[in-house]
Enzyme design. Structure first.
Site: not given
Length: 965
Positions: A356, A906
């Site tokens: 990510c 994230h």
């Protein structure tokens, strides 16, 4: 591998006598140093649970806070000089917390948890270190891993903790198997696998598709000629993996992906055999490499990254063909792809396993209008294959292919496997499937793209000239032209600016001015630029109680800055000075007497005190007093069962001239006067509500400030104590000792004290003294900084982006690791540095430094930064007068966000489609519209701004803005 005989190893190494903690420390350190001096591919390292390793560190008396946790292999942890209290000997090595539950395999086949982080969950030790640990402690399981090198241009040693794991699906019965294969393998020169007993015969080879076929065919017991293995990523046939020497890296196989096995039966070809998901038999036909100098992402490319054959300007993008001859054609295509129902620029990127961070940075870059325009055109002529600092054009081509795919694939998510493979080859720090920093990836991409596209084929040598009093404008232009003479690419055109750096020598005041390029601005958040420190101040003349003071300083400050801040807080008099010291285990471990030493040498869990002492100390003897519980002095002072150090040492000075034991008693009585319980009631009445040296005005003259109040109270207390001393009350037992407390001689009242620089005294407390004095003021020193400790915790206020910029631009001293060589002094100096913006780029990338480092431990700040979306006006921060007066206004178009903590964080991105004037949220594969009001969050990590043209109105003020493109 041999070690110096220490007298405690027996002939049979497997059975050794118990070692002391110091001996274990020495052996492991020597073995680690030997391993570090002989790093080479193929060396074995072992994974050990960090929980057990920390217990062992404590056992040997090592400070456990200094082991790095940045994910990079650094060999043995730093062994600091500060001793730690020895803990109990650890039990057996226990690595069970690192291994997946229910895994019955052993050794090399054990599967590790995917969420492990080096330094936090495990450490890596050399093979000989593991053998020694196992001899001493047993346990396990053993988790051996190979040391391999990765990268083509920039090679890097890495321990392959996680091997490539593939899920094999057999098309005959849909059964599944797990294949684990190392990207490199050990093999003898005769192609015979040998064990670790013969390391000199072994060589490390790149694992190829051929080895994968061998592994699969052996597992399934089939002939290799009848097997076909497919790249079955996302349950779709992509390409058949032909038996060849192509490496696993080149095949772009991802961790945990599927591979499909098809087996040709004798005289029978199963339906669909050799066909892709569309029914075409493409994989069984040799594929002609693309002759286009730029290929669509995921398609075939030649080994050197681009074709030297027939060049063509014709590109096919989802059926759209265009001939690109200049930059405006690329921009026209960009405008075309964002219109209608094509959904250009709205393709997500599949997460390949903790990628990510990469997806977030890529989405921000591909939505940068000037870069999208550039890479959508034919840029092959600008590829610089000869640049030794570049990647032979392969990185630029891979990025261009990826960008074109994202702008032409509608809304279908795309797996950037080819790009990640290229990235791992040229930047091995991003190989594997660990989480990384999106800013670090962005910095590598911008640098790599610049070098691959550098229009300068032969960089000229340019000698830097000193400013020599010339005007800044002339020097800045000269430096920029020199930079452009060696660095000329679209990245420089679009992303690079220039700042002015001013250094001033603290000794001779020599001023040095330089003008340097920058690619992005890394702005500190206020809490990352400063450091809060708590220090307890003791009065050397016994005039007041000890008091903790908390000050805020620059992280890059020195001891002098701390002393000055404390002096102001405690109202230090002109004839006084502060002596800083670190207290450890009820002793003064060291005095902080070097004013230029960096504050970073003081750790957050240290106990720092400051003694208020006379400024003129010539001819005086420093008296250092340590406290002990009651008991008789023995020859082995500190090891006697009834002797115990306590409290905080006190420091004062004896008067000038000959001194006696009685003078020592009187000096100590004066120091302890504020602790006298008779005076305690009066002091606590007026000290109620005291904070940082201020006192509540109870029963005192309201015109008296806190410093005068403390002096008055101290005089009252001291007079009371002197009255007691005059009556002949001497219950304390004093002993003169040496530096290490090995000697202990009683101090008689009539004994003469030899004049010297310092004198150390042990003070024994009996029950009588405990009743007369309140020793709580000498106990429980506060730490320099208590993690998680807050007083009157309130909601954190927003921080302005401008305040972050001002913190970045303010003058501050250089850190001790960045000392500047002064050409006038001919020595390295800790100069003060001041930055100013001079030339701003078209694309301004702002990096908010949310990650701070304390004692090698990462910390994340979730401070909300209030950043403007429109009309970011930086005119007042730009010192150059040569640019147009209204050319420093920016508008936001993309954000890279980081959510959560360091272990389970994230990344995602917000990006604006300029033609639609609409924001979208790019969360890996998922793309969704988002309102402009939602994009300003505390997760913002990288901010992407584009310069806008501002048309002044009649009064010369900005009235209308539009993108400079």
């Amino acid at each position: 591998m041999t070690i110096t005989d220490s007298g405690f190893l027996m002939d049979n190494e497997s059975s050794c006598l118990p070692c002391t903690p110091e001996e274990e420390h020495k052996i492991i350190r020597e073995l680690t140093e030997i391993a570090e001096s002989n790093l080479k591919e193929g060396n074995l390292y072992y994974v050990i649970s960090n929980r057990w390793f920390i217990d062992w560190q404590k056992y040997i008396g090592q400070d456990t806070g200094d082991y790095p946790v940045d994910g990079s292999y650094t060999g043995s942890p730093h062994l600091p000089g500060v001793p730690s209290k020895t803990a109990d000997r650890p039990g057996q090595i226990d690595n069970s917390n690192l291994v997946l539950n229910g895994n019955d395999s052993e050794g090399d086949d054990l599967e590790l948890l995917r969420t492990l982080e080096e330094g936090r969950d495990y450490v890596l030790v050399a093979q000989e270190v593991w053998k020694k640990f196992f001899d001493w402690y047993k346990g396990g399981p053993a988790l051996p891993r190979r040391l391999i090198s990765q990268g083509i241009i920039h090679k890097k040693f890495n321990v392959e903790v996680y091997r490539l794991t593939l899920k094999l699906i057999d098309s005959r019965d849909n059964s599944q198997s797990i294949i684990r294969i190392s990207k490199k393998f050990m093999q003898a020169c005769r192609d015979v696998i040998v064990d670790d007993a013969s390391p000199n015969l072994m060589y490390l080879f790149q694992a190829s598709i051929h080895e994968l076929y061998d592994r699969v065919c052996t597992l399934r017991e089939i002939e290799q000629e009848k097997a076909h293995i497919w790249d079955y990523f996302n349950k779709r046939k992509h390409s058949m993996l032909s038996v060849s020497d192509r490496t696993l890296d080149e095949a772009n196989l991802q961790m945990d992906q599927d591979i499909l096995l098809e087996v040709q039966l004798d005289g029978f070809c199963p339906p669909g055999f050799g066909m892709d998901s569309t029914g075409n038999e493409l994989a069984l036909v040799p594929i002609e490499p693309s002759r286009s100098p730029v290929t669509i992402a995921g398609g075939p490319t030649l080994s050197n990254g681009y074709s030297t054959g027939v060049s063509s300007n014709l590109y096919q993008v989802n059926g759209l063909s265009s001939a690109f001859t200049d930059r405006e054609d690329g921009y026209d295509l960009l405008r075309t792809l964002t219109k209608g129902d094509r959904g250009g620029g709205l393709a997500g990127l599949q997460n390949l396993g903790n990628t990510c961070f990469m997806n977030s940075a890529i989405q921000c870059l591909v939505h940068t209008p000037p870069l999208a325009e550039y890479f959508l055109q034919d840029f092959s002529e600008e590829i610089n294959k000869q640049n030794p600092l570049g990647m032979h054009g392969e990185l630029a081509l891979a990025f261009g292919e990826l960008l074109r795919r994202l702008w032409s694939s509608g809304r279908t998510p795309f797996a950037p496997r080819t790009f990640k493979g290229k990235l791992a080859r040229f930047a091995p720090q991003f190989s594997g499937y660990n989480q990384h920093d999106s800013q670090e990836l962005l910095a590598f991409l911008l640098d790599g793209l610049h070098e691959d596209l550098n229009r300068v084929k032969q960089k000229p040598y340019i000698e830097t000239k000193d400013a020599s009093g010339r005007p800044d404008e002339k020097v800045a232009d000269e430096c920029w032209q020199n930079h452009k003479a060696r660095n000329d690419s679209v990245i420089v055109d679009v992303c690079q600016g220039q700042y002015k750096s001013t250094l001033v020598c603290p000794v001779c005041s020599k001023v040095s001015v330089t003008f340097d390029p920058f690619m992005y601005l890394s702005l500190p958040l206020p809490s990352t630029a400063t450091r809060t420190m708590t220090v307890t101040i003791f009065y050397g003349d016994g005039s007041a109680l000890p008091m903790p003071y908390t000050v805020t300083l620059s992280k890059h400050g020195c001891y002098k800055d701390l002393s000055q801040a404390l002096s102001a807080e405690c109202c230090l008099k002109s004839d006084e000075s502060l002596l800083l010291a670190e207290v450890y285990d009820h002793r003064i471990y060291r005095y902080l007497e070097s004013p230029s030493d960096a504050l970073s040498l003081i750790k957050d869990d240290d106990h720092i005190v400051a003694y208020r002492l006379p400024k003129k100390q010539e001819g005086l003897t420093r008296l250092e007093i340590k406290h002990r519980s009651k008991g008789k002095c023995t020859s082995d002072v500190l090891n006697s069962g009834d002797m115990k150090l306590m409290g905080t040492p006190l420091v004062t000075f004896l008067g000038a001239g000959p001194q006696t034991g009685a003078d020592v008693h009187i000096a100590i009585r004066k120091m302890l006067a504020p602790l006298r319980r008779k005076a305690y009631f009066t002091l606590t009445q007026v000290h109620t509500g005291k904070e940082n040296g201020s006192a509540t005005e109870v029963g005192v003259d309201r015109q008296m400030n806190s410093c005068d109040l403390q002096s008055e109270l101290g005089r009252q207390s001291m007079n009371m104590e002197l009255d007691h001393m005059s009556s002949g009350e001497f219950s304390f037992q004093l002993y003169r000792t040496d530096e290490k407390d090995l000697s202990c001689n009683p101090i008689e009242k009539d004994s003469l004290i030899r004049h010297g620089h310092s004198m150390k005294v042990l003070l024994d407390w009996s029950d009588v003294e405990h009743e007369l004095y309140d020793v709580s003021y000498l106990e429980d020193l506060p730490e320099v900084y208590k993690t998680g400790f807050t007083v009157k915790k309130t909601r954190q206020e927003a921080v302005s982006l401008f305040s972050c910029l001002e913190s970045f631009l303010k003058e501050e001293p250089l850190g001790p690791e960045d000392m500047w060589y002064c050409p006038s002094c001919k020595q390295h100096r800790q100069a003060s540095k001041k930055l100013d913006l001079w030339r701003l780029p078209e694309i301004l990338v702002v990096h908010l430094k949310r990650f701070s480092y304390s004692r090698y431990l990462k910390n994340k700040l979730d401070t909300f930064v209030n950043f403007p979306i429109r009309n970011l006006d930086l005119r007042k921060y730009v010192k150059s007068k040569g640019d147009a007066p209204h050319s420093h206004v920016y508008e936001l178009y993309a954000i890279s966000n980081h959510y959560g903590g360091l272990g389970g964080g994230h990344y995602s991105a917000y990006a604006k489609l300029i033609e639609e004037n609409r924001w979208y949220h790019f969360d890996d594969s998922h793309v969704s519209p988002v309102s402009e009001e939602e994009i300003r969050t505390s997760a913002a990590y990288l901010l992407f701004y584009q310069k806008v043209k501002v048309e002044p109105n009649m009064r010369g003020e900005p009235s209308q803005a539009h993108y400079s493109s």
